[in-house]
Design a protein around this motif. Structure first.
Motif, PDB file in Angstrom:
ATOM      1  N   PRO A  48     -36.173   5.661  83.114  1.00 20.72           N
ATOM      2  CA  PRO A  48     -36.035   7.102  82.958  1.00 20.72           C
ATOM      3  C   PRO A  48     -34.582   7.541  83.093  1.00 20.72           C
ATOM      4  O   PRO A  48     -33.813   6.972  83.873  1.00 20.72           O
ATOM      5  N   VAL A  49     -34.210   8.558  82.303  1.00 20.27           N
ATOM      6  CA  VAL A  49     -32.827   9.033  82.342  1.00 20.27           C
ATOM      7  C   VAL A  49     -32.797  10.482  82.832  1.00 20.27           C
ATOM      8  O   VAL A  49     -33.743  11.231  82.600  1.00 20.27           O
ATOM      9  N   PRO A  50     -31.720  10.877  83.518  1.00 16.76           N
ATOM     10  CA  PRO A  50     -31.621  12.268  83.979  1.00 16.76           C
ATOM     11  C   PRO A  50     -31.273  13.204  82.834  1.00 16.76           C
ATOM     12  O   PRO A  50     -30.356  12.948  82.061  1.00 16.76           O
ATOM     13  N   ARG A  51     -32.003  14.295  82.745  1.00 20.78           N
ATOM     14  CA  ARG A  51     -31.839  15.270  81.685  1.00 20.78           C
ATOM     15  C   ARG A  51     -30.435  15.899  81.675  1.00 20.78           C
ATOM     16  O   ARG A  51     -29.854  16.124  80.615  1.00 20.78           O
ATOM     17  N   GLU A  52     -29.879  16.118  82.915  1.00 24.87           N
ATOM     18  CA  GLU A  52     -28.587  16.804  83.022  1.00 24.87           C
ATOM     19  C   GLU A  52     -27.484  16.098  82.231  1.00 24.87           C
ATOM     20  O   GLU A  52     -26.573  16.738  81.713  1.00 24.87           O
ATOM     21  N   GLU A  53     -27.590  14.753  82.162  1.00 27.07           N
ATOM     22  CA  GLU A  53     -26.549  13.993  81.468  1.00 27.07           C
ATOM     23  C   GLU A  53     -26.428  14.383  79.993  1.00 27.07           C
ATOM     24  O   GLU A  53     -25.419  14.138  79.357  1.00 27.07           O
ATOM     25  N   GLU A  71     -27.579  17.527  78.727  1.00 29.23           N
ATOM     26  CA  GLU A  71     -27.572  18.961  78.476  1.00 29.23           C
ATOM     27  C   GLU A  71     -26.185  19.463  78.124  1.00 29.23           C
ATOM     28  O   GLU A  71     -25.181  18.986  78.630  1.00 29.23           O
ATOM     29  N   VAL A  83     -36.647  15.503  77.355  1.00 28.10           N
ATOM     30  CA  VAL A  83     -36.558  14.216  78.054  1.00 28.10           C
ATOM     31  C   VAL A  83     -37.876  13.988  78.776  1.00 28.10           C
ATOM     32  O   VAL A  83     -38.306  14.815  79.582  1.00 28.10           O
ATOM     33  N   GLU A  84     -38.566  12.897  78.423  1.00 27.75           N
ATOM     34  CA  GLU A  84     -39.830  12.561  79.089  1.00 27.75           C
ATOM     35  C   GLU A  84     -39.732  11.144  79.585  1.00 27.75           C
ATOM     36  O   GLU A  84     -39.894  10.199  78.797  1.00 27.75           O
TER      37      GLU A  84
END
Lengths: 306, 266
Positions: free
Chosen positions: A230-235, A237, A247-248
């Motif tokens: 899983p990857v962090p969405r903030e990266e 945005e 991002v799921e």
């Protein structure tokens, strides 16, 4: 360098029916120009004006630096008519030899090589050729004398996909040799692979001329990344051009407008397992663009004093 | 030979051969009756033919001297059927020059060749003239041969004079169909004009001799310049034939000018 085609206010009326109005068009040496529009928009009218088959109602044009009324200029052009008529008992090879003779001679080897390339049988009486095979004969006669300027009206009609690819390769070779091509079509997909620029005509008017590369750059495309974790969405945005971000877990999908560079660099910090990028549908962009243009015209029309 | 002339002749080859065979067969069939007719004065002599109404005899070119070689040859071949066959053949060839290829769409590529439009019409006309000349030459030799074989006793130069007239008349109508086709781009109008001028012209020339109301129209009838000089009886009517050739030339110029200023295939 002077333009291959230059028109100014070129207009053609058939009686009271408008065929083409106020066309200002420039086709530059060495480019492949895609000429797009629905049937009856004025593509064939433009082409037939450039070849002096029909005469303009008003306006000015020059082709290869001269007035198309001069028959000599037509020897430097290769033309594939939109509705190619070949008939009779005459063999295609005899007809091609006749056309070649009038245009100043073409070696037999050149005709044979083109026929082999397009898999055309030239020994059949022309009246018995299928639509696709007639189109091949039409292409051979247009390309055979290595003209400076090729005018191809709906060239891919009736060709099977493999021959279409071969034809596109021939067009690329012509461009590589520094010669110029004008090809019309009613769908962008047919010309976007080879055209440098495209012009759109609708209801007798040129509504847009666009650079295909620029259009690609403008293209919105859908991209999906699959990561190993899983990857962090903030990266992701707020990256330039990135929209509709979802991002799921380890999956990311978004659309990008323009260059994908920032997104790729952001994704490169993680381990990418799989990447899906749909080919941008230029047709769609074009149509959007086109309908905005239409709407603009319509508004302008409303505001005009009666 | 210029490329368009030889190409047109190649395209017309079959049709020219068919016309030659057709006209030849007509000549052979009708001329083969002559020995029978010349021996039956009672049935076909002038006195016997007097019983037909005058107007009808006028239409058939007088119907005199039917039992003589010259009279028979004129009556059955050179008065009406021979010229009409050539007129139709030439009109069809005239339509092949511009109107038919324009209707079928094959003219599109031809006009985009590096050939001046005026030259295109001229070369197509040259092919028409040469093709018609070929048909005329072959059928002339046949007519002469048959006249010798059936003992008609008509001089070689008289048959040549009549046949030349038929050729020139055909050439004129070929040029007429070419001119209408070059101006209109369609076969229908060309055939209609040729039909009206040919039938009307023939009637005016033949009936006009005895009907004053139309006699003044005779001078515009192409048939006047062929029939009036009685070439089979009196040899070449030089002036009249020059009129036919001159009219064909004028029509060719009309065809060239009309085609040069027109939109093709619209």
């Amino acid at each position: 360098m002077t333009a291959v085609v230059e028109t100014e206010g070129l207009t053609k009326f058939y009686g009271r029916r408008r065929g083409l109005e106020d066309l200002d068009l420039e086709i530059r040496p060495g480019e492949v120009f895609g000429y797009l529009g629905p049937n009856g928009a004025g593509k064939t009218t433009t082409i037939r004006l450039l070849l002096d088959v029909i005469r303009p109602t008003r306006g000015r044009m020059s082709v290869l630096g001269t007035d198309p009324r001069d028959p000599r200029v037509r020897g430097r052009i290769g033309y594939l008519p939109g509705e190619l008529a070949l008939e009779g008992r005459e063999r295609a090879s005899e007809y091609l030899a006749f056309l070649a003779g009038v245009r100043g001679g073409v070696s037999r080897d050149r005709i044979t090589a083109l026929a082999e390339r397009l898999e055309a049988d030239l020994s059949v009486p022309m009246g018995r050729l299928s639509k696709g095979n007639k189109q091949k004969v039409g292409l051979i006669q247009a390309f055979m004398h290595e003209p400076e300027f090729l005018i191809l009206d709906e060239p891919t009609g009736g060709l099977d996909p493999l021959v279409q690819q071969e034809f596109l390769a021939m067009v690329r070779e012509v461009r590589a040799a520094g010669r110029t091509v004008l090809m019309s079509s009613h769908v962008l997909a047919e010309v976007e692979d080879v055209a440098d620029r495209v012009g759109i005509v609708r209801q007798g008017r040129l509504v847009a001329v666009e650079d295909v590369a620029a259009l690609r750059e403008k293209a919105v495309r859908r991209v999906e990344f699959h990561f190993d974790a899983p990857v962090p969405r903030e990266e992701f945005e707020g990256l330039p051009g990135v929209r509709d971000l979802r991002v799921e877990g380890a999956n990311l999908s978004c659309t990008i407008d323009g260059r994908p560079d920032a997104l790729i660099k952001a994704a490169a910090r993680f381990t990418v397992v799989h990447l899906v990028s749909a080919e941008p549908d230029l047709e769609e962009i074009f149509l959007t663009y086109y309908s905005e243009e239409e709407a603009h015209h319509a508004r302008a029309g409303v505001q005009e004093p009666a | 030979m210029p490329a368009l002339v030889s190409k047109s002749l190649r395209d017309h080859r079959r049709s020219l051969v068919r016309w030659t065979i057709g006209i030849g067969a007509f000549f052979a069939l009708y001329l083969s009756f002559y020995p029978n007719i010349s021996q039956n004065q009672d049935l076909y002599g002038d006195a016997a033919l007097e019983k037909f109404p005058e107007a009808m005899r006028d239409l058939m070119g007088g119907l005199t001297g039917f039992t003589t070689g010259t009279g028979y040859l004129h009556g059955v071949v050179y008065q009406l059927f021979g010229p009409m066959l050539f007129v139709v053949c030439a009109a069809v060839l005239g339509n092949q020059a511009i109107a038919r290829p324009e209707e079928s769409g094959t003219l599109e590529l031809t006009v985009t060749l590096p050939i001046d439009r005026r030259r295109l019409v001229f070369e197509r006309f040259a092919a028409l003239a040469l093709g018609l000349l070929g048909v005329a030459a072959a059928t002339f030799l046949l007519a002469w041969g048959l006249s010798v074989a059936t003992d008609m006793g008509v001089a070689f130069d008289r048959i040549l004079a009549a046949h030349t007239g038929v050729f020139l008349l055909g050439l004129l109508f070929g040029a007429l169909s070419l001119a209408v086709g070059a101006a209109a781009g369609r076969r229908g109008p060309a055939m209609a004009v040729v039909g009206v001028v040919a039938v009307g012209g023939y009637i005016v020339e033949t009936m006009g001799k005895n009907v004053d109301a139309v006699s003044w129209l005779r001078w515009v009838s192409p048939f006047h310049y062929y029939l009036d000089g009685k070439p089979l009886y009196q040899g070449f009517p030089g002036g009249d034939y020059l009129v036919l050739a001159g009219a064909a030339a004028v029509l060719l110029v009309v065809a060239i000018l009309a085609f040069d200023r027109r939109d093709i295939g619209v």
